[in-house]
Design a protein around this motif. Structure first.
Motif, PDB file in Angstrom:
ATOM      1  N   UNK A  12       8.969  -4.656   5.204  1.00 11.27           N
ATOM      2  CA  UNK A  12       9.728  -5.694   4.487  1.00 11.27           C
ATOM      3  C   UNK A  12       9.871  -5.267   3.030  1.00 11.27           C
ATOM      4  N   UNK A  13      11.092  -5.165   2.563  1.00 10.41           N
ATOM      5  CA  UNK A  13      11.341  -4.748   1.172  1.00 10.41           C
ATOM      6  C   UNK A  13      12.016  -5.835   0.354  1.00 10.41           C
ATOM      7  N   UNK A  14      12.385  -6.926   0.982  1.00  9.74           N
ATOM      8  CA  UNK A  14      13.038  -8.039   0.292  1.00  9.74           C
ATOM      9  C   UNK A  14      11.972  -8.958  -0.304  1.00  9.74           C
ATOM     10  N   UNK A  15      11.946  -9.070  -1.626  1.00 12.02           N
ATOM     11  CA  UNK A  15      10.916  -9.872  -2.283  1.00 12.02           C
ATOM     12  C   UNK A  15      10.986 -11.346  -1.906  1.00 12.02           C
ATOM     13  N   UNK A  16      12.169 -11.838  -1.591  1.00 15.03           N
ATOM     14  CA  UNK A  16      12.286 -13.232  -1.173  1.00 15.03           C
ATOM     15  C   UNK A  16      11.538 -13.468   0.140  1.00 15.03           C
ATOM     16  N   UNK A  17      11.621 -12.500   1.046  1.00 15.31           N
ATOM     17  CA  UNK A  17      10.912 -12.603   2.323  1.00 15.31           C
ATOM     18  C   UNK A  17       9.405 -12.486   2.095  1.00 15.31           C
ATOM     19  N   UNK A  18       9.019 -11.563   1.219  1.00 16.08           N
ATOM     20  CA  UNK A  18       7.592 -11.397   0.909  1.00 16.08           C
ATOM     21  C   UNK A  18       7.030 -12.673   0.292  1.00 16.08           C
ATOM     22  N   UNK A  19       7.778 -13.270  -0.633  1.00 16.32           N
ATOM     23  CA  UNK A  19       7.333 -14.526  -1.247  1.00 16.32           C
ATOM     24  C   UNK A  19       7.181 -15.612  -0.194  1.00 16.32           C
ATOM     25  N   UNK A  20       8.116 -15.654   0.759  1.00 18.66           N
ATOM     26  CA  UNK A  20       7.996 -16.624   1.848  1.00 18.66           C
ATOM     27  C   UNK A  20       6.745 -16.392   2.674  1.00 18.66           C
ATOM     28  N   UNK A  21       6.412 -15.124   2.944  1.00 23.74           N
ATOM     29  CA  UNK A  21       5.188 -14.816   3.677  1.00 23.74           C
ATOM     30  C   UNK A  21       3.948 -15.280   2.920  1.00 23.74           C
ATOM     31  N   UNK A  61      -0.214  -5.178   2.882  1.00 26.49           N
ATOM     32  CA  UNK A  61      -0.090  -3.850   2.275  1.00 26.49           C
ATOM     33  C   UNK A  61      -0.797  -2.798   3.120  1.00 26.49           C
ATOM     34  N   UNK A  62      -1.994  -3.111   3.580  1.00 23.16           N
ATOM     35  CA  UNK A  62      -2.793  -2.155   4.348  1.00 23.16           C
ATOM     36  C   UNK A  62      -2.060  -1.682   5.590  1.00 23.16           C
ATOM     37  N   UNK A  63      -1.345  -2.598   6.256  1.00 22.40           N
ATOM     38  CA  UNK A  63      -0.656  -2.247   7.510  1.00 22.40           C
ATOM     39  C   UNK A  63       0.823  -1.925   7.296  1.00 22.40           C
ATOM     40  N   UNK A  64       1.212  -1.680   6.052  1.00 22.94           N
ATOM     41  CA  UNK A  64       2.557  -1.197   5.771  1.00 22.94           C
ATOM     42  C   UNK A  64       3.665  -2.218   5.882  1.00 22.94           C
ATOM     43  N   UNK A  65       3.313  -3.507   5.927  1.00 19.85           N
ATOM     44  CA  UNK A  65       4.349  -4.539   5.992  1.00 19.85           C
ATOM     45  C   UNK A  65       5.060  -4.673   4.647  1.00 19.85           C
ATOM     46  N   UNK A  66       4.279  -4.519   3.556  1.00 21.86           N
ATOM     47  CA  UNK A  66       4.805  -4.666   2.193  1.00 21.86           C
ATOM     48  C   UNK A  66       4.339  -3.483   1.362  1.00 21.86           C
ATOM     49  N   UNK A  69       4.231  -1.466  -4.711  1.00 23.11           N
ATOM     50  CA  UNK A  69       4.776  -0.658  -5.801  1.00 23.11           C
ATOM     51  C   UNK A  69       6.288  -0.789  -5.919  1.00 23.11           C
ATOM     52  N   UNK A  70       6.950  -1.254  -4.871  1.00 20.90           N
ATOM     53  CA  UNK A  70       8.390  -1.482  -4.947  1.00 20.90           C
ATOM     54  C   UNK A  70       8.715  -2.965  -5.107  1.00 20.90           C
ATOM     55  N   UNK A  71       7.693  -3.807  -5.033  1.00 11.12           N
ATOM     56  CA  UNK A  71       7.895  -5.246  -5.193  1.00 11.12           C
ATOM     57  C   UNK A  71       7.672  -5.649  -6.648  1.00 11.12           C
ATOM     58  N   UNK A  72       8.428  -6.627  -7.098  1.00  8.54           N
ATOM     59  CA  UNK A  72       8.270  -7.132  -8.459  1.00  8.54           C
ATOM     60  C   UNK A  72       7.560  -8.486  -8.489  1.00  8.54           C
ATOM     61  N   UNK A  73       7.013  -8.894  -7.357  1.00 13.46           N
ATOM     62  CA  UNK A  73       6.391 -10.212  -7.300  1.00 13.46           C
ATOM     63  C   UNK A  73       5.183 -10.318  -8.226  1.00 13.46           C
ATOM     64  N   UNK A  74       4.349  -9.271  -8.245  1.00 10.40           N
ATOM     65  CA  UNK A  74       3.184  -9.350  -9.129  1.00 10.40           C
ATOM     66  C   UNK A  74       3.624  -9.386 -10.592  1.00 10.40           C
TER      67      UNK A  74
END
Length: 423
Positions: A12-21, A61-66, A69-74
């Protein structure tokens, strides 16, 4: 660590989806923690909700879902949500009571700094005895150069780490490895601190701690909230939102030019992190919150200002958790063992001093994180003990920024001598 363009990409590379997770994870944890089931209650007695809010995102992150380093959420959480949280958590702070906590906070902070300063050389010396092939000679890839940058991070913050990277000229490869060690080892300890916060009374009993001063501040804050509590109307929530994020805007407006001015006019600014925009952002947001605590804005506590601030802190905790890739330990296990030994020295010294002066677990956890985590983690750790105590974490983190570069520079000199002797 540097991103390998040819390497695997995250699912998943879309930050909106990551934020939803992340939002779903937070909601799931709080929903399940409120269940009446006996097995669930026993589970959360061992693994408190705040720890899961931190640990579960790391699995993404550990299992490669996110890929953090390419996310700007932090970045967004630390630059926008953290300052807002600091304002909302300090707007109801009783500053005289916080100051009245006494000298134990500074003693524990200083102990944490000393623990980092002696832990690095001890870990390096043991490495020279057990695995001298890891020392890396005297060039840019020498292990001590990378460790010096970690000392900057663990006493001050990322700005101090960058300063040490330039001072000692660490090579890119060793710097990348030690950034990974820094993040993983520090985040594992952060998880332990969050567990301590959730079990602070039990830990205080083990330390034979006198927690009366901390209890007074906490009880006073809770009494104030109870006395002024009301069901928040829409206008209350709008006011809370307005105060929090208007202060964020003001803090950014002050921090950016101020850091640039100090960097351009004072040579010492870099050593003291005064050229760091994030340093001034955190300091300004806290100052605004403290100033507002002497005005009518303090009444927003009754409408839930600290609860909104705590929500922002939990979002930040989830984004911090994304930075912990447990699988990275398998890439360079020896370096993580060195980092773990280093952290162990720091922790043992902190626990020993806390036991000696009967310092409560709050001072142990926040005094440590003000070193290890800096301004991004210390107020989060403090708020985990109680929202009204967040200002203590900020103030100690500011001290860490100021002394971080000089203390890490000295630590680097000691490690350089150990490496030279081993060679």
């Amino acid at each position: 660590m540097a991103i390998d363009p040819a390497g695997p990409t995250a699912l998943i590379t879309n930050d909106a989806v990551v934020l939803g997770l992340l939002a779903a994870i937070l909601a799931l944890v709080f929903w399940s923690a409120d269940l009446k089931n006996g097995a669930v209650r026993r589970f959360y007695a061992i693994f408190p909700p705040i720890l899961l809010c931190y640990f579960l995102p790391s699995l993404l992150t550990t299992f490669g879902v996110v890929d953090p380093e390419t996310s700007r959420l932090y970045f967004i959480a630390s630059r926008f949500l953290l300052p807002a949280a600091l304002v909302l958590l300090t707007v109801s702070a009783d500053l005289p009571a916080v100051i009245g906590l006494g000298p134990k906070a500074l003693i524990m902070f200083a102990t944490g700094t000393i623990g980092v300063m002696i832990g690095g050389p001890i870990a390096l010396f043991l490495t020279s005895l057990v695995a001298p092939d890891l020392m890396g000679g005297a060039g840019p890839e020498a292990i001590w150069r990378g460790m010096a940058t970690v000392a900057g991070s663990w006493i001050g913050g990322s700005a101090n780490q960058t300063a040490l990277y330039e001072i000692y000229g660490a090579g890119r490869d060793t710097f990348s490895i030690w950034i990974a060690v820094d993040v993983i080892v520090a985040n594992i300890w952060m998880a332990v601190v969050l567990w301590i916060a959730a079990n602070q009374r039990r830990v205080d009993r083990l330390l034979r701690a006198d927690s009366s001063a901390v209890d007074r501040v906490r009880d006073k804050a809770e009494a104030y909230e109870l006395a002024h509590a009301r069901i928040p109307a829409l206008k209350d929530l709008v006011f809370i939102f307005g105060v929090g994020f208007a202060a964020v805007g003001l803090a950014h407006a002050v921090a950016d030019p101020l850091s640039g001015w100090f960097g351009a006019n004072f040579e010492i600014a870099k050593r003291l992190s005064l050229d760091s925009s994030f340093f001034w952002l955190v300091l300004t947001a806290t100052a605004i919150g403290v100033a507002l605590s002497f005005t009518a804005a303090r009444k927003l506590q009754g409408a839930g200002a600290s609860k909104v601030g705590s929500l922002l802190v939990y979002v930040l905790i989830a984004t911090v958790g994304l930075n912990m890739n447990i699988g990275a330990i398998l890439d360079s296990p020896a370096y993580f063992v060195i980092g773990a030994v280093w952290m162990l020295v720091h922790v043992l010294l902190m626990v020993g001093m806390a036991f000696l002066i009967r310092a409560p677990s709050f001072f142990l956890g926040v005094g440590s994180m003000a070193n290890i985590g800096g301004a991004a983690s210390a107020p989060v750790a403090a708020a985990a003990f109680h929202p009204s105590l967040a200002p203590v974490g900020v103030l100690l983190a500011v001290v860490g920024y100021i002394v971080g570069t000089a203390a890490a520079w000295f630590t680097g000199l000691v490690m350089m001598q150990i490496a030279a002797g081993a060679g």
